[in-house]
Structures are given as C-alpha cells and as structure tokens.
Design an enzyme around this catalytic site. Structure first.
Site, short mmCIF file in Angstrom:
data_model
loop_
_atom_site.label_atom_id
_atom_site.label_comp_id
_atom_site.label_asym_id
_atom_site.label_seq_id
_atom_site.Cartn_x
_atom_site.Cartn_y
_atom_site.Cartn_z
N SER A 20 0.83 -1.22 0.00
CA SER A 20 0.00 0.00 0.00
C SER A 20 0.86 1.27 0.00
O SER A 20 0.48 2.28 -0.61
CB SER A 20 -0.98 0.00 1.18
OG SER A 20 -0.32 0.23 2.39
N MET A 97 10.47 -6.61 4.77
CA MET A 97 10.59 -7.18 6.12
C MET A 97 11.79 -8.13 6.21
O MET A 97 11.64 -9.32 6.49
CB MET A 97 9.28 -7.90 6.49
CG MET A 97 8.04 -7.04 6.33
SD MET A 97 8.10 -5.47 7.23
CE MET A 97 7.59 -6.02 8.83
N ASN A 114 13.59 4.14 4.83
CA ASN A 114 12.62 3.16 5.31
C ASN A 114 11.47 3.91 5.99
O ASN A 114 11.67 4.99 6.55
CB ASN A 114 13.28 2.23 6.34
CG ASN A 114 12.33 1.16 6.84
OD1 ASN A 114 11.58 0.55 6.07
ND2 ASN A 114 12.32 0.92 8.15
N HIS A 116 8.62 3.28 8.98
CA HIS A 116 8.39 2.38 10.11
C HIS A 116 7.14 2.84 10.85
O HIS A 116 6.97 4.04 11.10
CB HIS A 116 9.61 2.39 11.04
CG HIS A 116 9.43 1.52 12.24
ND1 HIS A 116 9.52 0.14 12.16
CD2 HIS A 116 9.12 1.80 13.52
CE1 HIS A 116 9.30 -0.37 13.37
NE2 HIS A 116 9.05 0.61 14.21
N SER A 143 7.30 6.93 11.03
CA SER A 143 8.55 7.67 10.86
C SER A 143 9.23 7.25 9.56
O SER A 143 9.19 6.06 9.20
CB SER A 143 9.53 7.34 12.00
OG SER A 143 8.94 7.51 13.26
N ASP A 152 15.90 -0.04 12.49
CA ASP A 152 14.98 1.07 12.77
C ASP A 152 15.69 2.16 13.59
O ASP A 152 15.03 2.92 14.31
CB ASP A 152 13.72 0.59 13.51
CG ASP A 152 12.96 -0.47 12.72
OD1 ASP A 152 12.95 -0.40 11.48
OD2 ASP A 152 12.40 -1.39 13.35
N GLU A 181 1.00 7.16 6.82
CA GLU A 181 2.20 6.67 6.11
C GLU A 181 2.11 7.05 4.63
O GLU A 181 3.10 7.43 4.01
CB GLU A 181 2.32 5.14 6.23
CG GLU A 181 2.67 4.65 7.61
CD GLU A 181 2.93 3.14 7.64
OE1 GLU A 181 3.51 2.60 6.68
OE2 GLU A 181 2.54 2.49 8.62
C1 GAR Z 1 3.74 -0.56 6.77
O1 GAR Z 1 2.94 -0.28 7.89
C2 GAR Z 1 5.19 -0.22 7.06
O2 GAR Z 1 5.34 0.90 7.86
C3 GAR Z 1 5.63 -1.47 7.79
O3 GAR Z 1 5.03 -2.52 7.08
C4 GAR Z 1 3.80 -2.06 6.51
C5 GAR Z 1 3.84 -2.37 5.04
O4 GAR Z 1 2.59 -2.12 4.47
N1 GAR Z 1 7.05 -1.58 7.78
C6 GAR Z 1 7.73 -2.11 8.80
O5 GAR Z 1 7.20 -2.57 9.79
C7 GAR Z 1 9.23 -2.11 8.62
N2 GAR Z 1 9.87 -2.36 9.86
P1 GAR Z 1 2.45 -2.00 2.90
O6 GAR Z 1 3.07 -3.25 2.30
O7 GAR Z 1 0.97 -1.96 2.67
O8 GAR Z 1 3.15 -0.75 2.44
#
Ligand code: GAR
Length: 226
Positions: A20, A97, A114, A116, A143, A152, A181
């Site tokens: 997303s 991840m 990144n 987070h 962030s 992080d 985000e």
């Molecule tokens: C998001 O919330 C991002 O901030 C988090 O994974 C999700 C990915 O969603 N990232 C982390 O936790 C990294 N440590 P998305 O695939 O829908 O963008």
C-alpha cells in the site's frame, strides 16, 4: 543541455507484502507531484500482492526469493546486484521485512530510506501497534528514516502523529497510522529527490544543509505532494 532539476530521480522500491505504501508512491508519481522514476520493484516474496500493483502500473518487477539463498549475506549480495542493475539514486524500503547485513546497508548509506510504523525512536521492531496499546501510549504514528545497520535506528527525517483512541485495537490503530504513512512517505521522498534531505558522514540527518535537531512533524507542513 538538459535541466537537471527536471530529470526525475531513479529509484528502486523493495517490498515484501501488500504494497500500500508502494501504491501511494505510484499514485503520487502518476499525479505529477513526485519527480521520481520507479525503475523496478523488487520483492523477496513471490506472493507479495504489491508485485501486481507495480505490474498494473507498468513498472518492471523482480522476485529475489530469500529462501533460495543459504545465508543472509548471499541473499543481500544477490539483492544488491539486482538493485544496482537499475542504477538508482535512492532505494526505498516499503514494507520490506528483512534484516539487512551491515555490508548491504553500508553500500546504500545515505541513499536508502525506510518507513516504520511508530514514532521512532520509540517502538522499533515488529508488532508496533499492539505494543503501543499495551504500553498505554496516548500517541502513535509513523517515521521515515535513513537506513543504518541499527534496525529502525537510523537518523529520522520526518514523523506523522496520530492519537490513540479509546477502544482502539491493533487493527484500528494500524489503519489510522497507515493513512498517514501514505502521505508521509511521498513527502520524504520528494525532499530527497529535491536534495533537501541528506545524511552526513557522521550519520546525522540534514535538512536544507542544516542538522535536524528533531524529526520534522508532518502536521507542520502546509503543502503535501500527495
Ligand atoms: C507498513 O505499515 C510499514 O510501515 C511497515 O510494514 C507495513 C507495510 O505495508 N514496515 C515495517 O514494519 C518495517 N519495519 P504495505 O506493504 O501496505 O506498504
């Protein structure tokens, strides 16, 4: 002579899942408000839904499956080769991840961002929404930071805050954060593309050439690109 200001910044986006944030970046590029060229989207998971989003937008996709490598270093070397083939000026981690090796991180030092889902330096790591609720925090958020070898832990550029509301579940809180985000990441990427944010040799984030004493709060920004 070409005008360097009008040349979009080549980027590669790394994902592991839903995508997303990737979609928010694609939307912003397509609206003409984010001067980057997404040269490739690379996933470490073949089933990542974000691969379809990228393909639908006509973006080149690749899978570099971490399960095909004997160790972390071998995977990171393959990933680095896959990324560098596209000669990006910036690598964007968007829900990627994987813990990254110091050699990989060093290679992209100052040119890898990144996002987070917490107000760093609070709540690094996984499962942030549940942990924020358990801690009884009044506030949560997201962030954007430069990536360093500390998970992080790199210099934070900007944050978006959301309130924690009575009756919140990890899911409701995650949804509230995710919405922010999708606005925060294009903003930080825009700043990078315009040369407004940099990481200096000492690992400090600079904004318009001056050290950031605290991350920028998105609430104080009048105009967002998307
Ligand atoms: C998001 O919330 C991002 O901030 C988090 O994974 C999700 C990915 O969603 N990232 C982390 O936790 C990294 N440590 P998305 O695939 O829908 O963008």
């Amino acid at each position: 002579m070409s005008d360097p200001v009008n040349v979009p910044l080549p980027v590669v986006v790394l994902i592991s899942g839903r995508g997303s944030n990737l979609q928010a970046i694609i939307n912003c590029v397509q609206s003409g408000n984010l001067p980057v060229e997404i040269r490739a989207v690379i996933s470490n998971r073949p089933e990542a839904a974000g691969l379809r989003l990228a393909a639908d937008a006509g973006i080149h996709t690749e899978v570099i499956d971490h399960t095909g490598y004997t160790d972390r270093a071998a995977f990171d070397r393959a990933l680095q080769q896959g990324i560098d083939r596209h000669a990006p000026g910036l690598v964007i981690l968007a829900g990627f991840m994987r813990i990254l090796t110091p050699a990989f991180v060093e290679h992209y030092r100052g040119r890898m961002l990144n996002i987070h889902p917490s107000l760093l330096p609070d709540f690094p790591g996984l499962d942030t929404h549940r942990r924020v609720l358990e801690a009884g925090a009044a506030e949560h958020g997201a962030s954007v930071h430069f990536v360093t070898a500390a998970m992080d832990g790199g210099p934070v550029i900007a944050r978006a805050r959301v309130p924690v509301e009575a009756g919140d579940t990890p899911e409701s809180l995650a949804a509230r954060v995710l919405e922010q985000e999708h606005r925060l990441y294009p903003l930080a990427i825009l700043w990078y593309a315009l040369g407004r944010i940099r990481e200096d040799a000492g690992g400090c984030a600079l904004f318009d050439g001056a050290p950031l004493s605290a991350p920028v709060d998105m609430a104080g920004i009048d105009e967002l690109p998307c």
